[in-house]
Design a protein around this motif. Structure first.
Motif, mmCIF file in Angstrom:
data_model
loop_
_atom_site.group_PDB
_atom_site.id
_atom_site.type_symbol
_atom_site.label_atom_id
_atom_site.label_comp_id
_atom_site.label_asym_id
_atom_site.label_seq_id
_atom_site.Cartn_x
_atom_site.Cartn_y
_atom_site.Cartn_z
ATOM 1 N N LEU A 12 35.720 27.844 32.632
ATOM 2 C CA LEU A 12 36.101 29.222 32.306
ATOM 3 C C LEU A 12 35.107 29.856 31.332
ATOM 4 C CD1 LEU A 12 39.985 28.888 31.918
ATOM 5 C CD2 LEU A 12 38.744 30.081 33.738
ATOM 6 N N VAL A 13 34.717 29.100 30.312
ATOM 7 C CA VAL A 13 33.760 29.624 29.332
ATOM 8 C C VAL A 13 32.404 29.849 29.989
ATOM 9 C CG1 VAL A 13 32.527 29.114 27.180
ATOM 10 C CG2 VAL A 13 34.968 28.600 27.370
ATOM 11 N N ARG A 14 32.023 28.927 30.886
ATOM 12 C CA ARG A 14 30.731 29.067 31.570
ATOM 13 C C ARG A 14 30.715 30.321 32.441
ATOM 14 N NH1 ARG A 14 30.718 24.413 33.541
ATOM 15 N NH2 ARG A 14 29.561 23.378 31.857
ATOM 16 N N LEU A 15 31.802 30.577 33.144
ATOM 17 C CA LEU A 15 31.884 31.784 33.966
ATOM 18 C C LEU A 15 31.808 33.041 33.102
ATOM 19 C CD1 LEU A 15 34.635 30.755 36.544
ATOM 20 C CD2 LEU A 15 32.212 31.181 37.024
ATOM 21 N N ASP A 16 32.445 32.998 31.946
ATOM 22 C CA ASP A 16 32.378 34.129 31.017
ATOM 23 C C ASP A 16 30.935 34.355 30.565
ATOM 24 O OD1 ASP A 16 33.425 36.196 29.500
ATOM 25 O OD2 ASP A 16 33.846 34.925 27.777
ATOM 26 N N SER A 17 30.238 33.262 30.295
ATOM 27 C CA SER A 17 28.848 33.377 29.836
ATOM 28 C C SER A 17 27.957 34.015 30.889
ATOM 29 C CB SER A 17 28.297 31.997 29.451
ATOM 30 O OG SER A 17 27.961 31.223 30.599
ATOM 31 N N LEU A 18 28.232 33.762 32.164
ATOM 32 C CA LEU A 18 27.366 34.277 33.233
ATOM 33 C C LEU A 18 27.438 35.795 33.325
ATOM 34 C CD1 LEU A 18 27.965 31.636 36.046
ATOM 35 C CD2 LEU A 18 26.013 31.840 34.502
ATOM 36 N N GLY A 19 28.624 36.359 33.083
ATOM 37 C CA GLY A 19 28.745 37.815 33.109
ATOM 38 C C GLY A 19 27.872 38.474 32.057
ATOM 39 N N TRP A 20 27.849 37.898 30.850
ATOM 40 C CA TRP A 20 26.998 38.430 29.784
ATOM 41 C C TRP A 20 25.537 38.106 30.033
ATOM 42 C CZ3 TRP A 20 29.222 42.045 27.384
ATOM 43 C CH2 TRP A 20 30.574 41.999 27.060
ATOM 44 N N ALA A 21 25.273 36.952 30.623
ATOM 45 C CA ALA A 21 23.881 36.556 30.882
ATOM 46 C C ALA A 21 23.201 37.516 31.847
ATOM 47 C CB ALA A 21 23.835 35.133 31.432
ATOM 48 N N ARG A 22 23.936 38.025 32.828
ATOM 49 C CA ARG A 22 23.326 38.961 33.780
ATOM 50 C C ARG A 22 22.914 40.261 33.089
ATOM 51 N NH1 ARG A 22 26.963 36.267 37.355
ATOM 52 N NH2 ARG A 22 25.747 35.210 38.961
ATOM 53 N N TYR A 23 23.646 40.655 32.071
ATOM 54 C CA TYR A 23 23.249 41.837 31.294
ATOM 55 C C TYR A 23 22.097 41.485 30.349
ATOM 56 C CZ TYR A 23 23.621 45.998 28.352
ATOM 57 O OH TYR A 23 23.347 47.161 27.668
ATOM 58 N N GLY A 24 22.179 40.323 29.725
ATOM 59 C CA GLY A 24 21.186 39.955 28.715
ATOM 60 C C GLY A 24 19.858 39.489 29.265
ATOM 61 N N MET A 65 28.338 41.277 36.394
ATOM 62 C CA MET A 65 27.692 41.586 35.125
ATOM 63 C C MET A 65 28.658 42.311 34.208
ATOM 64 S SD MET A 65 24.161 43.673 34.379
ATOM 65 C CE MET A 65 24.825 45.292 34.807
ATOM 66 N N LYS A 66 28.705 41.872 32.963
ATOM 67 C CA LYS A 66 29.519 42.544 31.963
ATOM 68 C C LYS A 66 28.646 43.526 31.188
ATOM 69 C CE LYS A 66 32.866 38.824 31.380
ATOM 70 N NZ LYS A 66 33.685 38.066 30.423
ATOM 71 N N ALA A 67 29.284 44.499 30.551
ATOM 72 C CA ALA A 67 28.560 45.463 29.726
ATOM 73 C C ALA A 67 29.446 45.872 28.563
ATOM 74 C CB ALA A 67 28.152 46.680 30.551
ATOM 75 N N PHE A 68 28.806 46.299 27.496
ATOM 76 C CA PHE A 68 29.533 46.711 26.306
ATOM 77 C C PHE A 68 29.915 48.183 26.400
ATOM 78 C CE2 PHE A 68 26.646 43.308 24.929
ATOM 79 C CZ PHE A 68 27.559 42.435 24.343
ATOM 80 N N HIS A 69 30.923 48.554 25.644
ATOM 81 C CA HIS A 69 31.310 49.955 25.517
ATOM 82 C C HIS A 69 30.820 50.482 24.171
ATOM 83 C CE1 HIS A 69 33.741 49.616 29.121
ATOM 84 N NE2 HIS A 69 34.357 48.560 28.602
ATOM 85 N N ALA A 70 30.565 51.774 24.114
ATOM 86 C CA ALA A 70 30.103 52.374 22.865
ATOM 87 C C ALA A 70 31.165 52.197 21.787
ATOM 88 C CB ALA A 70 29.787 53.851 23.068
ATOM 89 N N ALA A 71 30.703 51.897 20.584
ATOM 90 C CA ALA A 71 31.629 51.737 19.459
ATOM 91 C C ALA A 71 30.931 52.193 18.192
ATOM 92 C CB ALA A 71 32.055 50.270 19.331
ATOM 93 N N ALA A 72 31.629 52.976 17.395
ATOM 94 C CA ALA A 72 31.069 53.451 16.137
ATOM 95 C C ALA A 72 30.853 52.279 15.192
ATOM 96 C CB ALA A 72 31.996 54.486 15.496
ATOM 97 N N ALA A 109 11.681 56.435 38.414
ATOM 98 C CA ALA A 109 12.677 55.599 39.084
ATOM 99 C C ALA A 109 13.368 54.706 38.066
ATOM 100 C CB ALA A 109 12.002 54.754 40.163
ATOM 101 N N ARG A 110 14.694 54.772 38.041
ATOM 102 C CA ARG A 110 15.419 53.943 37.086
ATOM 103 C C ARG A 110 16.716 53.451 37.704
ATOM 104 N NH1 ARG A 110 16.325 59.761 36.957
ATOM 105 N NH2 ARG A 110 18.419 60.163 36.154
ATOM 106 N N PRO A 111 17.225 52.325 37.205
ATOM 107 C CA PRO A 111 18.528 51.830 37.674
ATOM 108 C C PRO A 111 19.645 52.718 37.163
ATOM 109 C CG PRO A 111 17.687 50.453 35.898
ATOM 110 C CD PRO A 111 16.597 51.416 36.234
ATOM 111 N N GLN A 112 20.760 52.712 37.872
ATOM 112 C CA GLN A 112 21.907 53.539 37.482
ATOM 113 C C GLN A 112 22.397 53.229 36.074
ATOM 114 O OE1 GLN A 112 24.968 53.124 40.499
ATOM 115 N NE2 GLN A 112 24.717 55.264 41.071
ATOM 116 N N LEU A 113 22.254 51.983 35.694
ATOM 117 C CA LEU A 113 22.739 51.551 34.392
ATOM 118 C C LEU A 113 22.107 52.360 33.264
ATOM 119 C CD1 LEU A 113 24.442 49.412 32.842
ATOM 120 C CD2 LEU A 113 22.375 48.039 32.728
#
Length: 417
Positions: A382-394, A1-8, A53-57
């Motif tokens: 490659l693009v499909r694999l990239d999409s899966l990381g974001w899909a698990r977060y989304g 799973m991918k995740a975003f970083h905080a950004a102003a 109860a909450r997930p670590q995320l």
């Protein structure tokens, strides 16, 4: 799973006069249309605790949010242990329990309570009536912990912000989470400016709308000097009939035919009022979605017109991307792989910046299928694999991710055949 970083987020580009009017409507009105007699906020440092109860995320997302609130909104806010009293209690509640009590709510905030059991006992009493609030001392935010990470984060951003300040949503806002169109899901530069103004030293709890309006020009000139003078401007509210039509079109419990008719009314009213802004575009978006699979020509025309409107406005690139995903899917369905990829590539940067993983994953899935359609299988994988990381977060669970992957794959004529 991918995740975003905080950004102003960048500061809003609108004049301070418009922002002042937005501030007053956000802070002194409820979504129901009721007026609030005075400004209410926390006076002094704000503490936040998490219970349930909450997930670590969730802890990581909350820490990122609080860091942004300290830096961008200049609010003195920090976490305390779950057993300590706090200004804001963030309680994680199962989605089923939350919606059993407040049907249709993804998450919400309540004043003058410090937890779920207390809210259940007091929900119909004067203590939890926003119109009776003068100074904020205790707020409770209720969010589900058994949903996709993105949904949990989105709830966190909007409800913590409302616990601190604005409690209204305005359809006219194009760069804010305080908008029922739900395009923006993390706090924007505009939102941070509004929160910073709420906690400006020139203001304090108990001030009337008129008193705040008189002081806003000074506040906004100091906080947002590029915006010019901050004298509130007259902005006619969206007619109740149009809001009712939009709300009916979006209501999942209504028959589809009723919702389509409501979306058509919303478009007609927007045109009759001479609007060429986000309200017309959003009406067209609702009309397009409700006609998918029923009247494809009408849906496609609605999405194209909505995208053109969003493309013509200065701060609606994310909204345009939501139209783009529909148009890219249509191009893919016709076997136009190059066209589908061009549409996707046009919108990727805006979606990435807005931190919408679900939309980003969907666009990348469409691009992967377009590449496969063109025989570029290695790139597609490659693009499909990239999409899966974001899909698990989304989207959350593997089942949800797999379902979306199959849904997009089924659009391609290669897979259909």
């Amino acid at each position: 799973m991918k995740a975003f970083h905080a950004a102003a987020r960048p500061a809003p580009e609108r004049p301070n006069g418009q922002i002042a009017t937005d501030f007053l409507d956000l802070v002194f009105e409820l979504e129901s249309g009721r007026s609030l007699p005075v400004l209410s906020r926390f006076e002094g440092p704000v503490s936040v605790r998490v219970v349930g109860a909450r997930p670590q995320l969730l802890d990581a997302e909350l820490d990122r949010l609080l860091a942004r609130l300290r830096e961008e909104a200049q609010i003195d806010i920090s976490r305390v242990a779950g057993r300590q009293p706090a200004s804001i209690t963030l309680e994680v509640v199962p989605k089923r329990s939350l919606q059993a009590l407040v049907p249709g709510a993804a998450c919400f905030v309540a004043p003058n309570v410090s937890g779920w059991s207390e809210y259940r006992a007091k929900r119909n009493r004067p203590e939890t009536d926003w119109t009776q609030l003068t100074t904020r001392r205790r707020m409770a935010v209720f969010i589900p912990g058994d949903v996709a990470p993105q949904e949990m984060r989105d709830c966190l951003h909007e409800e913590v912000a409302q616990a601190l300040g604005p409690v209204n949503d305005l359809y006219r806002l194009s760069d804010s989470v305080f908008n029922d169109d739900n395009f923006h899901t993390v706090l924007t530069g505009f939102d941070m400016l509004i929160l910073r103004a709420v906690y400006a030293p020139e203001l304090h709890s108990g001030m009337s709308r008129e008193t705040v309006a008189a002081r806003l020009p000074e506040v906004l000139a100091r906080l947002n000097p590029a915006g010019g003078t901050g004298t509130p401007t007259d902005r006619a509210p969206s007619p109740r009939a149009w809001k009712d039509a939009i709300e009916t079109a979006l209501a999942g419990g209504s028959p589809t035919s009723v919702r389509r008719a409501a979306a058509t009314r919303a478009v007609d009213m927007a045109r009759a009022n001479g609007w060429h802004d986000t309200r017309l575009a959003f009406s067209l978006f609702a009309l397009g979605r409700l006609n998918l699979g029923i009247n494809s020509d009408l849906a496609l025309a609605a999405f194209r017109e909505a995208e053109a409107i969003y493309d013509s406005l200065p701060d609606t690139r994310l909204q345009a991307a939501h139209m783009g995903v529909q148009l890219a899917a249509h191009a893919l369905s016709l076997g136009r792989g190059e066209r589908a990829m061009a549409i996707v590539d046009k919108h990727l940067a805006a979606v990435q910046s807005a931190q919408n993983a679900a939309l980003l994953a969907t666009l990348l899935m469409i691009k992967a299928e377009a590449l496969a359609l063109l025989g570029r299988d290695a790139e597609a994988q490659l693009v499909r694999l990239d999409s899966l990381g974001w899909a698990r977060y989304g989207f959350g669970s593997d089942d949800e991710v797999g379902a979306r992957l199959m849904e997009i794959a089924a659009i391609s004529p290669v897979n259909r055949s």
